[in-house]
Design a protein around this motif. Structure first.
Motif, PDB file in Angstrom:
ATOM      1  N   UNK A  79       0.819  -1.222   0.000  1.00 12.80           N
ATOM      2  CA  UNK A  79       0.000   0.000   0.000  1.00 12.80           C
ATOM      3  C   UNK A  79       0.855   1.276   0.000  1.00 12.80           C
ATOM      4  N   UNK A  80       2.098   1.177  -0.456  1.00 14.17           N
ATOM      5  CA  UNK A  80       3.003   2.340  -0.475  1.00 14.17           C
ATOM      6  C   UNK A  80       2.772   3.116  -1.775  1.00 14.17           C
ATOM      7  N   UNK A  81       1.837   4.045  -1.750  1.00 14.89           N
ATOM      8  CA  UNK A  81       1.395   4.731  -2.971  1.00 14.89           C
ATOM      9  C   UNK A  81       2.077   6.081  -3.195  1.00 14.89           C
ATOM     10  N   UNK A  82       2.970   6.491  -2.297  1.00 12.01           N
ATOM     11  CA  UNK A  82       3.623   7.805  -2.412  1.00 12.01           C
ATOM     12  C   UNK A  82       5.115   7.675  -2.184  1.00 12.01           C
ATOM     13  N   UNK A  83       5.848   8.609  -2.787  1.00 15.53           N
ATOM     14  CA  UNK A  83       7.286   8.687  -2.531  1.00 15.53           C
ATOM     15  C   UNK A  83       7.639  10.151  -2.315  1.00 15.53           C
ATOM     16  N   UNK A  84       8.297  10.430  -1.193  1.00 16.71           N
ATOM     17  CA  UNK A  84       8.812  11.767  -0.935  1.00 16.71           C
ATOM     18  C   UNK A  84      10.265  11.798  -1.396  1.00 16.71           C
ATOM     19  N   UNK A  97       3.040  10.711  -6.493  1.00 15.49           N
ATOM     20  CA  UNK A  97       2.314   9.444  -6.526  1.00 15.49           C
ATOM     21  C   UNK A  97       3.295   8.384  -7.023  1.00 15.49           C
ATOM     22  N   UNK A  98       3.181   7.204  -6.474  1.00 18.78           N
ATOM     23  CA  UNK A  98       4.095   6.111  -6.807  1.00 18.78           C
ATOM     24  C   UNK A  98       4.154   5.825  -8.315  1.00 18.78           C
ATOM     25  N   UNK A 149       0.971   7.010   3.153  1.00 19.89           N
ATOM     26  CA  UNK A 149      -0.012   8.088   3.051  1.00 19.89           C
ATOM     27  C   UNK A 149       0.701   9.314   2.497  1.00 19.89           C
ATOM     28  N   UNK A 150      -0.069  10.257   1.996  1.00 23.71           N
ATOM     29  CA  UNK A 150       0.525  11.400   1.307  1.00 23.71           C
ATOM     30  C   UNK A 150       1.332  12.253   2.295  1.00 23.71           C
ATOM     31  N   UNK A 151       2.626  12.458   2.026  1.00 25.65           N
ATOM     32  CA  UNK A 151       3.473  13.194   2.982  1.00 25.65           C
ATOM     33  C   UNK A 151       3.331  14.705   2.800  1.00 25.65           C
TER      34      UNK A 151
END
Ligand SMILES: Nc1nc2c(c(=O)[nH]1)N[C@H]1C(S)=C(S)[C@@H](COP(=O)(O)O)O[C@H]1N2
Ligand SMILES: [Mo]
Length: 166
Positions: A79-84, A97-98, A149-151
């Motif tokens: 469920x890792x849908x975001x990358x900072x 977004x991933x 979750x969205x950072x």
């Protein structure tokens, strides 16, 4: 010929300290040193770069590693849908977004030469989906922090970039 603008390089940028880390919601956190980069396949993307300040650099040829090939090695959680995307440049960071960041490049060359420090060398995160904003092209990228979750609170890039507008 139109080129990227040249900006001052912040004092915090020390290329000898550069490594690329993958952290957060992954089962295999990674630290990739510069000499390990040749283990990954290189791809080339040619595109124009347009800044919200109103200038454009045409036909830039970026060469680098597809982000998906690096992230996959770290095995992100399902469920890792975001990358900072973090940088050596202080608080400057951009949330992706991933699925978009997967297509981006960790660019290490520009127009056939090692990416100059002033344009983000040793490595710059270059989005390859045409509709990207200039602040998403993160110079001196050091960390891909995988998030479930969205950072939002750490996503500073747009504010920093737009605060430079008069
Ligand atoms: N680390 C970091 N990356 C950054 C910025 C920044 O301030 N810090 N500015 C962004 C903006 S708004 C632009 S237009 C481009 C400028 O790239 P250039 O300096 O190679 O012309 O870098 C982007 N990447
Ligand atoms: Mo910009």
């Amino acid at each position: 010929m139109s080129q990227l603008r040249t900006h001052n390089v912040p004092d915090a940028i020390d290329p000898s300290e550069w490594t690329l880390r993958v952290t957060g919601a992954v089962s295999e956190p990674l630290r990739i040193r510069r000499e390990e980069l040749p283990e990954f396949p290189l791809e080339t993307v040619t595109e124009d770069f347009e800044c919200v300040e109103g200038w454009i650099a045409e036909d830039l040829s970026w060469r680098g590693i597809r982000v998906s090939s690096i992230l996959n090695r770290a095995t992100p959680e399902a469920d890792a849908d975001y990358v900072l995307v973090r940088s050596m440049d202080g608080e400057y960071a951009c949330s992706y977004q991933r699925d978009r960041v997967d297509d981006a490049l960790i660019a290490v060359e520009l127009d056939g030469r090692p990416l100059p420090l002033e344009h983000g060398g040793p490595a710059r995160l270059v989005p390859t989906t045409g509709d990207s904003d200039c602040w998403e092209s993160v110079k001196w990228v050091t960390t891909l922090e995988v998030c479930t979750s969205e950072p939002a609170a750490d996503d500073t890039a747009e504010n920093i970039a737009t605060s430079r507008l008069e």
